[in-house]
Design a protein around this motif. Structure first.
Motif, PDB file in Angstrom:
ATOM      1  N   LEU A 101       4.461  44.413  -2.653  1.00 33.44           N
ATOM      2  CA  LEU A 101       3.602  43.380  -2.076  1.00 33.44           C
ATOM      3  C   LEU A 101       4.243  42.863  -0.785  1.00 33.44           C
ATOM      4  N   PRO A 102       3.487  42.829   0.306  1.00 33.31           N
ATOM      5  CA  PRO A 102       4.042  42.317   1.561  1.00 33.31           C
ATOM      6  C   PRO A 102       4.541  40.882   1.414  1.00 33.31           C
ATOM      7  N   PHE A 103       3.835  40.076   0.626  1.00 33.16           N
ATOM      8  CA  PHE A 103       4.224  38.685   0.399  1.00 33.16           C
ATOM      9  C   PHE A 103       3.932  38.349  -1.054  1.00 33.16           C
ATOM     10  N   LEU A 104       4.832  37.624  -1.693  1.00 34.82           N
ATOM     11  CA  LEU A 104       4.656  37.231  -3.089  1.00 34.82           C
ATOM     12  C   LEU A 104       4.922  35.738  -3.174  1.00 34.82           C
ATOM     13  N   LEU A 105       3.983  35.018  -3.822  1.00 34.59           N
ATOM     14  CA  LEU A 105       4.133  33.572  -3.929  1.00 34.59           C
ATOM     15  C   LEU A 105       5.445  33.182  -4.598  1.00 34.59           C
ATOM     16  N   SER A 151     -10.371  45.364  -2.945  1.00 36.14           N
ATOM     17  CA  SER A 151     -10.484  43.971  -2.516  1.00 36.14           C
ATOM     18  C   SER A 151      -9.390  43.113  -3.115  1.00 36.14           C
ATOM     19  N   LYS A 152      -9.164  41.962  -2.478  1.00 33.72           N
ATOM     20  CA  LYS A 152      -8.272  40.951  -3.020  1.00 33.72           C
ATOM     21  C   LYS A 152      -9.001  40.188  -4.119  1.00 33.72           C
ATOM     22  N   CYS A 153      -8.287  39.922  -5.196  1.00 32.29           N
ATOM     23  CA  CYS A 153      -8.836  39.159  -6.314  1.00 32.29           C
ATOM     24  C   CYS A 153      -7.868  38.028  -6.653  1.00 32.29           C
ATOM     25  N   TYR A 154      -8.386  37.010  -7.353  1.00 31.44           N
ATOM     26  CA  TYR A 154      -7.601  35.786  -7.542  1.00 31.44           C
ATOM     27  C   TYR A 154      -7.758  35.271  -8.968  1.00 31.44           C
ATOM     28  N   ARG A 155      -6.629  35.065  -9.623  1.00 34.91           N
ATOM     29  CA  ARG A 155      -6.655  34.540 -10.987  1.00 34.91           C
ATOM     30  C   ARG A 155      -5.595  33.453 -11.118  1.00 34.91           C
ATOM     31  N   ASN A 156      -6.027  32.306 -11.571  1.00 34.80           N
ATOM     32  CA  ASN A 156      -5.159  31.142 -11.664  1.00 34.80           C
ATOM     33  C   ASN A 156      -4.337  31.176 -12.962  1.00 34.80           C
ATOM     34  N   ILE A 157      -3.308  30.349 -12.975  1.00 37.48           N
ATOM     35  CA  ILE A 157      -2.409  30.225 -14.131  1.00 37.48           C
ATOM     36  C   ILE A 157      -1.886  31.604 -14.537  1.00 37.48           C
ATOM     37  N   GLU A 158      -1.487  32.385 -13.541  1.00 38.43           N
ATOM     38  CA  GLU A 158      -0.851  33.688 -13.756  1.00 38.43           C
ATOM     39  C   GLU A 158       0.630  33.568 -13.409  1.00 38.43           C
ATOM     40  N   SER A 159       1.463  34.269 -14.142  1.00 42.14           N
ATOM     41  CA  SER A 159       2.876  34.316 -13.789  1.00 42.14           C
ATOM     42  C   SER A 159       3.034  35.085 -12.477  1.00 42.14           C
ATOM     43  N   VAL A 160       4.173  34.859 -11.810  1.00 48.84           N
ATOM     44  CA  VAL A 160       4.431  35.520 -10.533  1.00 48.84           C
ATOM     45  C   VAL A 160       5.629  36.453 -10.688  1.00 48.84           C
ATOM     46  N   GLY A 161       5.456  37.706 -10.250  1.00 51.97           N
ATOM     47  CA  GLY A 161       6.538  38.676 -10.345  1.00 51.97           C
ATOM     48  C   GLY A 161       6.286  39.693 -11.438  1.00 51.97           C
ATOM     49  N   ASN A 162       7.218  40.629 -11.579  1.00 50.93           N
ATOM     50  CA  ASN A 162       7.119  41.719 -12.548  1.00 50.93           C
ATOM     51  C   ASN A 162       5.810  42.491 -12.322  1.00 50.93           C
ATOM     52  N   HIS A 173       2.597  40.734 -12.412  1.00 53.84           N
ATOM     53  CA  HIS A 173       1.525  39.751 -12.254  1.00 53.84           C
ATOM     54  C   HIS A 173       1.651  39.022 -10.927  1.00 53.84           C
ATOM     55  N   SER A 174       0.501  38.633 -10.384  1.00 53.41           N
ATOM     56  CA  SER A 174       0.439  37.792  -9.199  1.00 53.41           C
ATOM     57  C   SER A 174      -0.923  37.110  -9.187  1.00 53.41           C
ATOM     58  N   PRO A 175      -0.999  35.825  -8.810  1.00 50.80           N
ATOM     59  CA  PRO A 175      -2.306  35.151  -8.770  1.00 50.80           C
ATOM     60  C   PRO A 175      -3.247  35.742  -7.729  1.00 50.80           C
ATOM     61  N   GLU A 176      -2.702  36.393  -6.705  1.00 52.77           N
ATOM     62  CA  GLU A 176      -3.502  37.144  -5.736  1.00 52.77           C
ATOM     63  C   GLU A 176      -3.075  38.600  -5.806  1.00 52.77           C
ATOM     64  N   PHE A 177      -4.021  39.497  -6.002  1.00 50.64           N
ATOM     65  CA  PHE A 177      -3.666  40.905  -6.152  1.00 50.64           C
ATOM     66  C   PHE A 177      -4.782  41.777  -5.597  1.00 50.64           C
ATOM     67  N   THR A 178      -4.502  43.061  -5.471  1.00 48.93           N
ATOM     68  CA  THR A 178      -5.489  44.010  -4.943  1.00 48.93           C
ATOM     69  C   THR A 178      -6.068  44.838  -6.077  1.00 48.93           C
TER      70      THR A 178
END
Length: 331
Positions: A327-331, A86-97, A99-104
């Motif tokens: 990732l197909p799309f990264l914020l 499932s998709k999961c969501y965590r705020n105040i996460e760095s993007v890239g490398n 980490h992603s605020p939305e991940f599987t």
């Protein structure tokens, strides 16, 4: 992401599903929105709201940081081996490398099992996902992921890489002294003596232990200190309480977090109360907590659960060390 990587990602997801279905696990599909969440001080969440038609009443909702809150309700009722991607969501996460605020996330629970049973199950999963091992004498490009996992107790890891045993540090002042001796940075306005035990532990773990873990084999860092709150079973050893928990590292990247799940309703009620109190004091995004959630554990079976970051797993399986390319799309 190019077509080849999209196809590779899809094939890994399919293999994961086939692996668990063949073993008799039931695949779940739980909600991404919830009216309340499990309180966890180690993460921040996303808040939104549902506006009822006609009445315009606004109901706060939260994106789940993991499907655990719903999965455990199903386990309590049906007591069956289950898994979910499932998709999961965590705020105040760095993007890239990594980490992603939305991940599987892949999360799976096995009944009548401990964290050691889940370790063996996870080794089987890795063997299923990895290409065949090369012939003897040939280099193995996936040796850093290839089972068996190297087992390392976290107390021994601290002895080896930080120079002291956690079991010898029952108080925050003990860890504060070691943090300073290790040359870790502190501010005059926030000296180490003012830090909580688990915050100092995390600081030393991240800066002095994790970077030195072996990178040529998969490392199962196990038996975490009970002073770090989590919903795992406890045991007593060397004058200290520990949790039946492991995290798996491949090439220095943390891939999963596994527990022998806590089943004592009283301990879970206290965990919710303690973590909720801390969230109210320090969380950037406040969320609702179900004060009666602990009651589902009055009929909860012995089991073990594991959560794997699928994007990180796919990255390593495809020969990458970051998640941007998978990732197909990264914020």
């Amino acid at each position: 992401m190019d077509l080849e990587m999209l196809e590779f990602r899809a094939s890994v997801m399919q293999k994961i599903r086939e692996f668990f279905i063949k073993k008799g696990f039931l695949e779940l599909d739980t909600p991404a929105l919830s009216r309340d969440l499990i309180p966890e001080t180690c993460l921040e969440v996303f808040k939104t709201e549902y506006i009822k038609p006609w009445t315009e009443e606004k109901i706060p909702l939260y994106l789940v940081p993991s499907p655990e809150i719903y999965i455990k309700k199903i386990i309590s009722q049906h007591k069956k081996d289950v898994f979910q991607i499932s998709k999961c969501y965590r705020n105040i996460e760095s993007v890239g490398n990594i980490h992603s605020p939305e991940f599987t996330m892949l999360e799976y629970y096995k009944m009548n099992a401990s964290y050691m049973d889940t370790a063996r199950l996870t080794e089987e999963l890795f063997n299923e996902l990895l290409p065949p091992k090369p012939d003897a004498g040939q280099p193995d490009p996936f040796s850093y992921m290839r089972p068996p996992f190297y087992h390392l107790r976290i107390d021994d890891a601290f002895k080896q890489y930080a120079g002291f045993a956690l079991a010898s540090c029952p108080e925050s002042a003990d860890l504060a002294r070691h943090a300073r001796e290790l040359g870790l940075e502190e501010s005059k306005d926030n000296p180490f003596e003012s830090w909580a035990w688990d915050d100092l532990y995390e600081l030393i773990l991240v800066h002095c232990v994790e970077p030195h873990l072996p990178k040529d084999v998969p490392v199962m860092l196990m038996d975490y200190p009970a002073k770090v709150p989590c919903l795992a079973q406890e045991f007593y050893k060397n004058g200290m309480y520990w949790k039946e928990r492991f995290e798996l590292y491949c090439a220095g990247i943390e891939l999963c977090n596994c527990y022998s799940e806590e089943t004592d309703p009283k301990k879970i009620k206290k965990y919710f109360e303690d973590e909720s109190e801390q969230k109210k004091k320090f969380a950037r995004i406040q969320h609702e907590t179900d004060e009666n959630y602990w009651k589902i554990f009055e009929s909860f079976p012995k089991c073990s659960g594991n959560a794997i970051g699928v994007d990180r797993l796919i990255a390593l399986l495809s020969g990458h060390k970051t998640i941007e390319s998978v990732l197909p799309f990264l914020l």
